[in-house]
Design an enzyme around this catalytic site. Structure first.
Site, PDB file in Angstrom:
ATOM      1  N   LYS A   1       0.834  -1.216   0.000  1.00 25.07           N
ATOM      2  CA  LYS A   1       0.000   0.000   0.000  1.00 25.07           C
ATOM      3  C   LYS A   1       0.866   1.263   0.000  1.00 25.07           C
ATOM      4  O   LYS A   1       0.587   2.207  -0.726  1.00 25.07           O
ATOM      5  CB  LYS A   1      -0.946   0.027   1.222  1.00 25.07           C
TER       6      LYS A   1
ATOM      7  N   ARG B   1      -9.320   0.973   9.777  1.00 22.17           N
ATOM      8  CA  ARG B   1      -8.857  -0.387  10.050  1.00 22.17           C
ATOM      9  C   ARG B   1      -9.970  -1.233  10.686  1.00 22.17           C
ATOM     10  O   ARG B   1      -9.774  -2.413  10.897  1.00 22.17           O
ATOM     11  CB  ARG B   1      -7.716  -0.362  11.066  1.00 22.17           C
TER      12      ARG B   1
ATOM     13  N   ARG C   1      12.327  -8.380   5.782  1.00 27.45           N
ATOM     14  CA  ARG C   1      12.677  -6.963   5.726  1.00 27.45           C
ATOM     15  C   ARG C   1      13.702  -6.612   6.811  1.00 27.45           C
ATOM     16  O   ARG C   1      13.611  -7.073   7.943  1.00 27.45           O
ATOM     17  CB  ARG C   1      11.391  -6.155   5.943  1.00 27.45           C
TER      18      ARG C   1
ATOM     19  N   ARG D   1      12.664  -4.837  12.374  1.00 25.53           N
ATOM     20  CA  ARG D   1      11.747  -4.060  13.230  1.00 25.53           C
ATOM     21  C   ARG D   1      10.917  -5.017  14.079  1.00 25.53           C
ATOM     22  O   ARG D   1      10.563  -6.104  13.633  1.00 25.53           O
ATOM     23  CB  ARG D   1      10.780  -3.268  12.337  1.00 25.53           C
TER      24      ARG D   1
ATOM     25  N   ARG E   1      -0.645  -9.488  13.344  1.00 26.74           N
ATOM     26  CA  ARG E   1      -1.166  -8.406  12.495  1.00 26.74           C
ATOM     27  C   ARG E   1      -2.123  -8.962  11.447  1.00 26.74           C
ATOM     28  O   ARG E   1      -3.130  -8.348  11.121  1.00 26.74           O
ATOM     29  CB  ARG E   1      -0.011  -7.662  11.812  1.00 26.74           C
TER      30      ARG E   1
END
Ligand code: AMP
Length: 225
Positions: free
Chosen positions: A16, A91, A130, A164, A175
């Site tokens: 996104k 959300r 990542r 992270r 999530r």
């Protein structure tokens, strides 16, 4: 000219943010990313940031009270008066209702909800790989898709790369659960309202961008009819 009031929907890791960066340039829209706003507040150590941090690290949603007022105000004012690209908001159903009410109060309406679809396994593969630079977190790499020249070291700063907290596999799974339970119902909500547009997020980012751009350009023409 009519406004483009757009939201981006889709799981974490769908791309996104990447698409928003490009669409912002194509259509001169302000990109309002709640995750980025919250991360900046955490980095600055504001009260809002302190409230938000533990929820974010755990992969849970920050409570609506913290976020709704902030976004509704942002959408109503300044550079978003002629249109916006919301990324990461709404959300859940309460946030969607709050946005809808705020827009009708301003005699505006949502132009489209752009849904970028990516299966869970692909989300985990993308996010768990990542790595970010300890010195500058906008220097981002991926162990498979965009590795640094020397493993674990930032090409630009020569310092360590880390994962992270919210990119750890366990947090990603949380999530995704939160996404399926709370955000996914918004797909039916916006489909029922006739504003949903779907895009295949497993394709090459350039292709996804071309599809979304063509759709938004058509929507803009229709708004102007
Ligand atoms: P994102 O970068 O959009 O994936 O957001 C990172 C984290 O910020 C999320 O996992 C949530 O903890 C928090 N967050 C972002 N947007 C919202 C929102 N609209 N409502 C509640 N929490 C949010």
């Amino acid at each position: 000219m009519s406004e483009l009031n757009l939201i981006l929907l889709g799981p974490p890791g769908a791309g996104k943010g990447t698409q928003a960066d490009r669409l912002r340039e194509d259509f001169s829209l302000p990109h309002i990313a709640t995750g980025d706003i919250l991360r900046a507040q955490v980095a600055e150590g504001t009260e809002l940031g302190r409230e938000a941090k533990s929820f974010m690290d755990a992969g849970k949603l920050v409570p609506d009270e913290v976020i709704v007022g902030m976004i509704v105000e942002r959408v109503a004012g300044g550079d978003a008066r002629d249109g916006f690209l919301l990324d990461g908001f709404p959300r859940n159903r309460q946030q969607a209702d709050a946005l809808g009410e705020a827009l009708s109060g301003l005699e505006r309406h949502l132009t489209a909800a752009l849904l970028i679809e990516v299966p869970d396994d692909e989300v985990v593969r993308r996010m768990a790989g990542r790595r970010v630079c300890v010195k500058n977190p906008t220097h981002i790499y991926h162990v498979d898709f965009d590795p640094p020249k020397h493993e674990g070291v930032c090409d630009q700063d020569g310092v360590r790369l880390i994962q992270r907290d919210d990119d750890k596999e366990e947090t990603i799974r949380t999530r995704l659960e939160v996404y399926h339970a709370q955000t996914e119902p918004l797909i039916a909500y916006y489909d029922g309202a006739g504003v949903l547009r779907r895009f295949d997020g497993t394709r090459d980012p350039d292709e996804v961008h071309a599809h979304i751009r063509a759709t938004v350009a058509t929507l803009r023409l229709e708004e102007n009819l």
